[in-house]
Scaffold this active site. Structure first.
Site, PDB file in Angstrom:
ATOM      1  N   LYS A 108       0.814  -1.226   0.000  1.00 17.52           N
ATOM      2  CA  LYS A 108       0.000   0.000   0.000  1.00 17.52           C
ATOM      3  C   LYS A 108       0.841   1.266   0.000  1.00 17.52           C
ATOM      4  CE  LYS A 108      -3.328  -1.843   3.298  1.00 17.52           C
ATOM      5  NZ  LYS A 108      -3.938  -1.513   4.560  1.00 17.52           N
ATOM      6  N   LYS A 187      -7.028 -12.414   0.209  1.00 13.94           N
ATOM      7  CA  LYS A 187      -7.681 -12.707   1.490  1.00 13.94           C
ATOM      8  C   LYS A 187      -8.944 -11.863   1.642  1.00 13.94           C
ATOM      9  CE  LYS A 187      -5.485  -9.231   4.354  1.00 13.94           C
ATOM     10  NZ  LYS A 187      -4.914  -8.794   5.588  1.00 13.94           N
ATOM     11  N   LYS A 190     -11.449  -6.231   5.289  1.00 11.50           N
ATOM     12  CA  LYS A 190     -12.446  -5.215   5.669  1.00 11.50           C
ATOM     13  C   LYS A 190     -12.492  -4.074   4.678  1.00 11.50           C
ATOM     14  CE  LYS A 190     -10.924  -5.362  10.405  1.00 11.50           C
ATOM     15  NZ  LYS A 190      -9.495  -5.028  10.273  1.00 11.50           N
TER      16      LYS A 190
HETATM   17  P1  TYM Z   1      -6.814  -6.871  11.421  1.00 15.11           P
HETATM   18  O1  TYM Z   1      -7.841  -5.934  11.959  1.00 15.11           O
HETATM   19  O2  TYM Z   1      -6.432  -6.731   9.988  1.00 15.11           O
HETATM   20  O3  TYM Z   1      -7.279  -8.349  11.651  1.00 15.11           O
HETATM   21  C1  TYM Z   1      -7.691  -8.836  12.925  1.00 15.11           C
HETATM   22  C2  TYM Z   1      -7.369 -10.312  13.007  1.00 15.11           C
HETATM   23  O4  TYM Z   1      -8.053 -11.039  11.989  1.00 15.11           O
HETATM   24  C3  TYM Z   1      -7.119 -11.815  11.244  1.00 15.11           C
HETATM   25  N1  TYM Z   1      -7.569 -11.829   9.843  1.00 15.11           N
HETATM   26  C4  TYM Z   1      -7.836 -12.942   9.163  1.00 15.11           C
HETATM   27  N2  TYM Z   1      -7.774 -14.239   9.518  1.00 15.11           N
HETATM   28  C5  TYM Z   1      -8.138 -15.139   8.579  1.00 15.11           C
HETATM   29  N3  TYM Z   1      -8.547 -14.814   7.330  1.00 15.11           N
HETATM   30  C6  TYM Z   1      -8.614 -13.511   6.934  1.00 15.11           C
HETATM   31  N4  TYM Z   1      -9.031 -13.202   5.708  1.00 15.11           N
HETATM   32  C7  TYM Z   1      -8.245 -12.511   7.869  1.00 15.11           C
HETATM   33  N5  TYM Z   1      -8.190 -11.154   7.817  1.00 15.11           N
HETATM   34  C8  TYM Z   1      -7.768 -10.761   9.037  1.00 15.11           C
HETATM   35  C9  TYM Z   1      -5.787 -11.066  11.383  1.00 15.11           C
HETATM   36  O5  TYM Z   1      -4.680 -11.923  11.157  1.00 15.11           O
HETATM   37  C10 TYM Z   1      -5.867 -10.588  12.811  1.00 15.11           C
HETATM   38  O6  TYM Z   1      -5.461 -11.625  13.685  1.00 15.11           O
HETATM   39  N6  TYM Z   1      -2.500  -4.884  12.990  1.00 15.11           N
HETATM   40  C11 TYM Z   1      -3.562  -5.808  13.364  1.00 15.11           C
HETATM   41  C12 TYM Z   1      -4.180  -5.477  14.697  1.00 15.11           C
HETATM   42  C13 TYM Z   1      -3.229  -5.283  15.803  1.00 15.11           C
HETATM   43  C14 TYM Z   1      -2.577  -6.317  16.550  1.00 15.11           C
HETATM   44  C15 TYM Z   1      -1.831  -5.631  17.549  1.00 15.11           C
HETATM   45  C16 TYM Z   1      -2.571  -7.703  16.475  1.00 15.11           C
HETATM   46  C17 TYM Z   1      -2.871  -4.086  16.341  1.00 15.11           C
HETATM   47  N7  TYM Z   1      -2.028  -4.308  17.390  1.00 15.11           N
HETATM   48  C18 TYM Z   1      -1.058  -6.343  18.457  1.00 15.11           C
HETATM   49  C19 TYM Z   1      -1.799  -8.413  17.386  1.00 15.11           C
HETATM   50  C20 TYM Z   1      -1.052  -7.736  18.373  1.00 15.11           C
HETATM   51  C21 TYM Z   1      -4.655  -5.745  12.321  1.00 15.11           C
HETATM   52  O7  TYM Z   1      -4.822  -4.735  11.654  1.00 15.11           O
HETATM   53  O8  TYM Z   1      -5.494  -6.824  12.320  1.00 15.11           O
END
Ligand code: TYM
Length: 317
Positions: A108, A187, A190
């Site tokens: 991105k 994948k 959102k």
């Molecule tokens: P985010 O909001 O993109 O996703 C949240 C969680 O969902 C999982 N996920 C998926 N799992 C399976 N299939 C998919 N298509 C899919 N899309 C998303 C992600 O792997 C995640 O576990 N940066 C992170 C949030 C974050 C975070 C943290 C995570 C902020 N601080 C500290 C762990 C520790 C994020 O944007 O996740």
């Protein structure tokens, strides 16, 4: 052992978030485990402030309705001062090259991208290290970021003194990467513009059925688990297996239509209690406010000591 993870309110929660993350968090039982809505991470791209506030609230309600113990929840920006301070320390522990190597930035980024998009994995490392988390349950897409948090913890400890726990990522056995129903090469996400391939946790049952019935398959007309050659069918089998506690390799269905109908039934049942729980929670603002405030107080209390030690060891404050 302390588990910690988060979800970013860059859009509505979807089936990938639920199967790959939220429902595993709901099984977490450590007294110090922490799950939060990472609203600060949603600021790395153009966004609308009132919408961010409302999505943050909605996601907090989704986490409660998913069965996660409310006493383990919080909202990231309630700790913005502590996280801002630790992020700076960690930015000064991280090289530009390390941050620029992250695949999400490469996908991105560009010279017009916000600087926060480049430093976002460092803020994520601060999220993890501030709380002393040892296990970080995430889907496949976040592994590289947890790896960076590990490197920064090790480097800080070696350079200035032992203060951070070195965290480990934990990925789910199934549905670590749920794919978009209409473009199974990517994948489920959102922020996808065309929502036809994304099942949102709060979609009504009719809409879920419609989206699944239009999922892209192939012309082989054979229900078999072959992720390389039949990614659409494999994705549907994985979703069904994750919802029913089976293995995608063991499943048989006579036709694609039968597979889609079974997947729709399973997904609707899986998401039904969450949708109804969220409706109840959003109608009672005081209860969500109380959960949010209690979570912030607890997370802040736990973080203060570690932050103070890190600043002192780094020769400041
Ligand atoms: P985010 O909001 O993109 O996703 C949240 C969680 O969902 C999982 N996920 C998926 N799992 C399976 N299939 C998919 N298509 C899919 N899309 C998303 C992600 O792997 C995640 O576990 N940066 C992170 C949030 C974050 C975070 C943290 C995570 C902020 N601080 C500290 C762990 C520790 C994020 O944007 O996740």
């Amino acid at each position: 052992m302390t588990r910690l993870s988060a979800i970013t309110p860059s859009g509505h929660a979807h089936l990938g978030n639920h199967l790959g993350a939220l429902r595993h968090w709901a099984r977490s039982d450590g007294p110090d485990d922490l799950y939060f809505v990472s609203d600060l991470h949603a600021m790395t791209v153009s966004y609308n402030p009132p919408r961010l506030r409302s999505l943050t609230r909605e996601l907090l309600a989704v986490l409660v309705a998913s069965g996660i113990d409310p006493s383990r929840l919080c909202v990231q920006s309630d700790l913005v001062r502590e996280l801002g301070a630790l992020s700076w320390v960690l930015e000064c522990t991280c090289s530009y090259g390390e941050a620029a190597r992250m695949t999400q930035f490469k996908a991105k980024g560009g010279t017009a991208a916000r600087l926060g998009l480049l430093t976002y994995p460092v803020l994520m490392a601060a999220d993890i290290l501030l709380q002393g988390a040892s296990k970080v349950p995430v889907g496949d897409d976040q592994l590289q970021h947890v790896e960076l948090a590990r490197s920064l913890a090790r480097r800080f400890n070696a350079s200035y003194g032992e203060v951070f726990v070195v965290p480990e990522a934990v990925t789910p056995p199934t549905a670590a990467r749920v794919r978009d129903l209409t473009s199974p090469d990517r994948k489920m996400s959102k922020s996808t513009r065309d929502a036809a391939g994304v099942v949102f946790v709060l979609d009504d049952p009719d809409l879920i059925r419609r989206k699944i019935s239009r999922a892209v398959t192939d012309s082989l007309d054979e229900v078999a688990y072959r992720p390389e050659t039949q990614p659409g069918v494999a994705n549907l089998l994985e979703i069904y297996a994750a919802c029913t506690g089976t293995s995608p390799r063991d499943l048989t269905f006579p036709t694609y239509a039968a597979l889609k109908s079974a997947v729709a039934d399973a997904v609707i049942e899986e998401l039904r209690p969450i949708r109804s729980g969220v409706t109840t929670l959003l109608s009672d603002p005081a209860e969500l406010d109380r959960i949010r405030k209690a979570g912030a107080d607890r997370a802040r209390t736990r973080a203060t000591h570690r932050l103070d030690s890190a600043l002192r060891l780094a020769g400041v404050a």
